[in-house]
Structures are given as structure tokens and as C-alpha cells.
Write a protein that holds these residues in place. Sequence first.
Motif, mmCIF file in Angstrom:
data_model
loop_
_atom_site.group_PDB
_atom_site.id
_atom_site.type_symbol
_atom_site.label_atom_id
_atom_site.label_comp_id
_atom_site.label_asym_id
_atom_site.label_seq_id
_atom_site.Cartn_x
_atom_site.Cartn_y
_atom_site.Cartn_z
ATOM 1 N N LYS A 131 1.040 -1.243 -0.021
ATOM 2 C CA LYS A 131 -0.083 -0.085 0.082
ATOM 3 C C LYS A 131 0.814 1.057 -0.078
ATOM 4 N N GLU A 132 1.860 1.330 0.722
ATOM 5 C CA GLU A 132 2.779 2.445 0.822
ATOM 6 C C GLU A 132 3.597 2.671 -0.637
ATOM 7 N N ILE A 133 3.850 1.706 -1.253
ATOM 8 C CA ILE A 133 4.388 1.988 -2.622
ATOM 9 C C ILE A 133 3.307 2.386 -3.660
ATOM 10 N N GLN A 134 2.092 1.839 -3.454
ATOM 11 C CA GLN A 134 0.952 2.360 -4.200
ATOM 12 C C GLN A 134 0.670 3.571 -4.119
ATOM 13 N N ASP A 135 0.651 4.016 -2.845
ATOM 14 C CA ASP A 135 0.300 5.361 -2.317
ATOM 15 C C ASP A 135 1.298 6.379 -2.802
ATOM 16 N N LEU A 136 2.603 5.993 -3.136
ATOM 17 C CA LEU A 136 3.592 6.768 -3.438
ATOM 18 C C LEU A 136 3.690 6.953 -4.847
ATOM 19 N N GLY A 137 2.891 6.151 -5.711
ATOM 20 C CA GLY A 137 2.946 6.139 -7.208
ATOM 21 C C GLY A 137 3.367 5.029 -7.827
ATOM 22 N N GLY A 138 3.800 3.939 -7.203
ATOM 23 C CA GLY A 138 4.480 2.654 -7.937
ATOM 24 C C GLY A 138 3.015 1.996 -8.634
ATOM 25 N N LYS A 139 3.432 1.558 -9.721
ATOM 26 C CA LYS A 139 2.479 0.888 -10.397
ATOM 27 C C LYS A 139 2.758 -0.484 -10.901
ATOM 28 N N ASN A 140 1.644 -1.399 -11.257
ATOM 29 C CA ASN A 140 1.657 -2.664 -11.782
ATOM 30 C C ASN A 140 2.455 -3.374 -10.563
#
Length: 401
Positions: free
Chosen positions: A46-55
Motif C-alpha cells: 500500500k505504501e508503494i502504491q500510495d507513493l505512485g508505484g504501478k503494476n
Amino acid sequence: MNIPKKAILQKGQGRTRKLAKLEYIYERESRYFAQVAESVKDLALKEIQDLGGKNTQPVFRGIWFEADQSTFYKIVYLSRLASRMLVPLVEFQCKDKDDLYKGARTIRWEEFLTPQKTFSIASNVSESQINHSNFAGLRVKDAIADYFRDRSNRRPSVDTESPWIMINVHIHKDRAAISIDAGSGPLHKRGYREARVSAPMQETVAAAIIALSGWNGEEPLLDPMCGSGTLLCEALMHYSRIPAQIFREQFGFERLPDFNVREWEAVKAAADKAIRPLPRGLIRGSDISDLAIEATRTNLMGLHYGAEIDVELADFRQLNRVENTLIVTNPPYGIRMGKDQNMKLFYKDLGQFLKEQCKSCTAYVYFGDPGFIKHLPLAPSWKKNLEIGGLDGKIVKYQLY
């Protein structure tokens, strides 16, 4: 994985050059790897996704994700839960030492370092015919040394303490991957810990506890056994949005041939500008040890708004009544306790303090040794494994009515 070669125009720190080069995995796919402990993988995802990480793609002990250049810089700078961030260069079949040597020699190492610079190698192997991590690291070291020696009769030196660049080698099921460590070392080393007491909590463990608690600053936070203050520091960094790597002096992504200094400076400036003040008294801590209090104050001193955290020399048993507060703590255990300490009595007292002095509160107690959970006479709301930082610990939630 076939890694194609092609002629490209490459831009790096103001220089443009035309050359036939190996296109690295991260260049071709904008794909990176976050090393993450299994027990915090969902939080880190979730942290990576919230920071803009995709796929995003969770795998064993990590998460693959895609990001453009500036987003990747941001994730490395801000992530609180990842242990390392890796930039994948090449991947190849590796059934023996010669395959590993040849694969490492395909990398254009002059794009990353010179004979005057230093490097180090971290390696890990599993379920492969090469079955010794140190041997794999030595083989890649030889390939790098020979690469430079063949071209200039000179070679870079190994420096395990403060290298110019850190290289990661991973071999699993006879498949090798060579990457650059984007953080130039473990990301749990925040840089604020200048003083410590025995067996201090690792920073990523504290960050995971704060994340699991869901604390957002709407209620006060207390650590009544703060030790050297790691939970307090991570709570402060979380609330005030202080970048996890704000004190890191160098990053491995700065060694990449396509490093964009303007993008990095813009990312860093935006993240630093987002730091917000901490209201006085929102976070506080206490400890029975004067050495622990001194260490906590020292560690908080270097952080933005660390002076706004009240730290008190006190036995938790003598603390005044606490209400509508989030309590996070890591009780002493094992080597952190004196040999004469009665553990059962200690946890009985802790349970009594939480039950009688902390009404309308929620407590999150981290047990580095889960065997002590049964000695705390309260019914847990839930228990979660928190196997990180070299400990097979558990975090336990207690709702205090």
C-alpha cells in the motif's frame, strides 16, 4: 530473459553520447524491486502504491513495481517499510560459476564506476547449483575487476564500509539477477540514531507498528517504556511527514548512467517542503532509565520538531491516569532485562497499568519474544506476526475500556 542491445542516445548529467549499449532491465521496463519483510508486505504494498508505484507484484520477500524516474526517487526517499530498493540491471540463466562470471561481464561497468572508485557486493543464493552466497559475490567481484583490468590495467577496490556503489547479486533456481542498491545500504538506517540503549528496536519495526496502529494524530500517542526513542522518532516522522531518508547523504540511484539531478532535486524539495509542525504534547514518552531518557532526547534532537515531544523520567507504574490515548510500546525482554527481574511480576504490573490507568485507550504492544504475551493479563483484540529486524516478534492490540 533476453537482454537486447541497441544503439541509443543516452543523456546523463548534461552529457549526450551515442553508443551501442546493453539496455538494462530498469531502462527497458521501468521496473524496480523493493526488499520487504514478509510480515509487512501488505503494508509496504500500500505504501508503494500510495507513493505512485504501478503494476505492483508481491513475491517472496519483496515487491516488484513500475515507476517513472521521479516517482522512483520519491519512493526510495520516502518509504518507511522497505529494507532495500534495487535497480535491476540484468537477469540470466546461471547454472555454474562460469555462467555467473560471463553474465556479470556483460554489464558496461564503466557507466557505474571507475578504477578510482570503490564498490561492495551483497549476495544471496537459494535453490541453485551455486549454493554459497559469499562465493557468488566473489565471482561477480572477479568479473568486475577483470572487466576494468582488461581495459585499463587498473581495477576499482572493494570497500565494505563506505563504497561508491553497492551491487546486489541474487540467484534463485539457477536464475541470476544483478542490481544496483538504490539506497546505498539498508533503508532502516535513518540516520537519527546517535545514542542507543541495549537491543534497540529497528526503525522499520517501529514504522510498521505505527502503520499497523493506524495512528494519524487525532489522539495523543504515548510510549511509557521508550528506550532510545525509536517508536517516538518514527511516530514523529510519520505525523510530520519527514522523509525516511532525509539524513542519507548519498543514494545508489545517483550512480546510474541516466541519473537526472534536476528530477531528484525537485523530488527532494517537494518532499521536504511537505514537512509539517508537530503540536506540543501530541507525542510523549517516558522510561525508568535515565540513560534511556538521555538517548531518546539525543535522538529526537536532530529531527524536525523533536523538541515538541515531552520525555519524562518515570516508572510506568507511577504515571498519571491516561485517557483517549494511543499507547505503543516495546516492553523490555531477554537481554534488555536485568537478571534479577521477575518477568511474571513485570508483565502483571504492565497489565494492571493498562487496565486501571489507561481507560478509553488502545494499546499496541510489541513482543520481541512472543513467549511473554501469556504473562500480560489482558485479552488481546488481535495478534500479528512482525518478523522483521532479526526478531520473530508479534504485535498485540489491546482495547482498553
